[in-house]
Write an enzyme that holds these catalytic residues in place. Structure first.
Site, mmCIF file in Angstrom:
data_model
loop_
_atom_site.group_PDB
_atom_site.id
_atom_site.type_symbol
_atom_site.label_atom_id
_atom_site.label_comp_id
_atom_site.label_asym_id
_atom_site.label_seq_id
_atom_site.Cartn_x
_atom_site.Cartn_y
_atom_site.Cartn_z
ATOM 1 N N ALA A 37 35.198 40.106 34.205
ATOM 2 C CA ALA A 37 36.282 39.123 34.121
ATOM 3 C C ALA A 37 36.087 38.160 32.957
ATOM 4 C CB ALA A 37 36.385 38.350 35.438
ATOM 5 N N ARG A 171 36.203 37.919 44.798
ATOM 6 C CA ARG A 171 35.507 39.169 45.110
ATOM 7 C C ARG A 171 34.889 39.007 46.497
ATOM 8 N NH1 ARG A 171 37.959 39.960 41.116
ATOM 9 N NH2 ARG A 171 37.351 41.114 39.230
ATOM 10 N N LYS A 229 49.669 32.641 39.473
ATOM 11 C CA LYS A 229 50.145 33.945 38.976
ATOM 12 C C LYS A 229 50.903 34.673 40.086
ATOM 13 C CE LYS A 229 45.843 34.313 38.004
ATOM 14 N NZ LYS A 229 44.472 34.786 37.675
ATOM 15 N N GLY A 231 52.271 37.914 39.670
ATOM 16 C CA GLY A 231 52.400 39.336 39.367
ATOM 17 C C GLY A 231 53.637 39.609 38.531
ATOM 18 N N GLY A 261 45.141 39.657 35.162
ATOM 19 C CA GLY A 261 44.883 38.233 35.343
ATOM 20 C C GLY A 261 44.029 37.649 34.233
ATOM 21 N N ASP A 262 43.087 38.451 33.731
ATOM 22 C CA ASP A 262 42.263 37.987 32.618
ATOM 23 C C ASP A 262 43.105 37.834 31.360
ATOM 24 O OD1 ASP A 262 40.057 38.175 34.352
ATOM 25 O OD2 ASP A 262 39.695 40.257 33.783
ATOM 26 N N ASP A 298 40.513 47.546 30.452
ATOM 27 C CA ASP A 298 40.717 46.125 30.724
ATOM 28 C C ASP A 298 41.092 45.326 29.484
ATOM 29 O OD1 ASP A 298 39.896 46.902 33.211
ATOM 30 O OD2 ASP A 298 38.158 45.575 33.317
#
Length: 313
Positions: A37, A171, A229, A231, A261-262, A298
């Site tokens: 992340a 997490r 956030k 989505g 999200g990152d 990513d």
């Protein structure tokens, strides 16, 4: 190395992305990528021209060497990354999906080199010489000493008058319980200026059901800016000066939701550090988040300065 705008502490992992859909146990070919992340955000900010420093620990095996080389190639200051032959680098397997759902991810990170980071690893003049600290709940969840390091880094930056962003990035499997996670994450968020939860994360952490309620929870605890956030629906933002919704950007096909999200954080942080209005920052975050879900890895969707300028964001 250019002067530091942003520093971050976190774990980089070697990621093996499935070359074809299906259960991970049936996949025979994988593509090698970076994951993490904090490192996703570091890479994104570096591509936009910011001076970025990353603090971590890696093993000295091929995975650690690969990750260090990849981060250095992005122009990130890795002078405070320790490579230790006695420790192991974390890695993960990520599946492929074709329906736009979250792909399966299998982590192998318990006891990793990054989980051994301690507060004494903080080079205070180097860290506080940066304008901004980006922190996440992932690093804090790795171990008790990483949690202590996160708190200390945030304390030092706050005392130095620097700004701090915090993405809860939950997490749950890394925490002893949901209650422990909620208490720890909210304590970290209370030390941040900009808090960036997802909607479901915010509901779990605050007990509020709406983006407005989640934002109010963190604003009441000291956050200057909260961006929730949503989505594909975009995001809700709140500060003393402004609040409102930003719609999501259209996406032709969702390839991989991991890292969105990152990417969003990259947009918000970079714009706010440029002195842009919050509305502009959230629009940039939504645009980069939309790019991120349309690629396999990513970081492949994270834009360069030229791409950002071409999009007028």
């Amino acid at each position: 190395m250019k002067p530091l705008d942003v520093v971050t502490f976190g774990e980089a992992m070697q990621m093996f992305v499935a070359a074809e859909p299906g259960p991970l146990e049936d996949v025979t070919s994988f593509h090698k990528r970076t994951a993490g992340a904090e490192t996703n955000v570091a890479i994104g900010l570096a591509r936009l021209g910011l001076g970025v420093g990353w603090v971590s620990r890696l093993g000295a095996e091929s995975m650690g060497r690969y990750l260090l080389k990849a981060m250095q190639a992005e122009g990130i200051d890795c002078s405070h990354v320790v490579c230790d032959a006695a420790q192991r680098t974390g890695f993960l397997f990520k599946g492929r999906v074709t329906d736009g759902s979250d792909p399966p991810v299998e982590y192998h990170r318990k006891g990793s080199a990054a989980s051994q980071i301690v507060p004494a690893d903080i080079d205070v003049p180097w860290v506080t010489g940066a304008r901004h600290l980006h922190a996440t709940g992932v690093f804090a969840a790795l171990s008790a000493n990483c949690l202590a390091t996160a708190h200390e880094a945030m304390r030092l930056m706050r005392e130095a008058g620097r700004s701090i962003s915090f993405d809860p990035n939950l997490r749950p499997t890394l925490w002893a319980s949901t209650e422990v996670m909620r208490e720890a994450i909210n304590a970290l968020a209370a030390k941040a200026d900009w808090v960036l939860p997802g909607l479901e994360e915010g509901r779990l952490l605050t007990g509020a059901d709406t983006p407005e309620g989640i934002a109010a929870f963190y604003r009441d605890r000291g956050a200057q800016v909260v961006v929730v956030k949503l989505g594909p629906a975009g995001a809700y933002f709140s500060s003393a000066e402004a609040s409102g919704h930003v719609p999501g950007f259209p996406v032709a096909q969702v390839v991989d939701t991991v890292g969105a999200g990152d990417g969003f954080a990259v947009g918000v942080i970079s714009a706010l550090l440029e002195g842009r209005p919050l509305l502009h920052a959230v629009r940039r975050g939504a645009w980069i988040g939309a790019r991120a879900v349309q690629v396999l890895g990513d970081t492949e969707g994270l834009p360069t300065q030229a791409e950002l300028q071409a999009a007028a964001l």
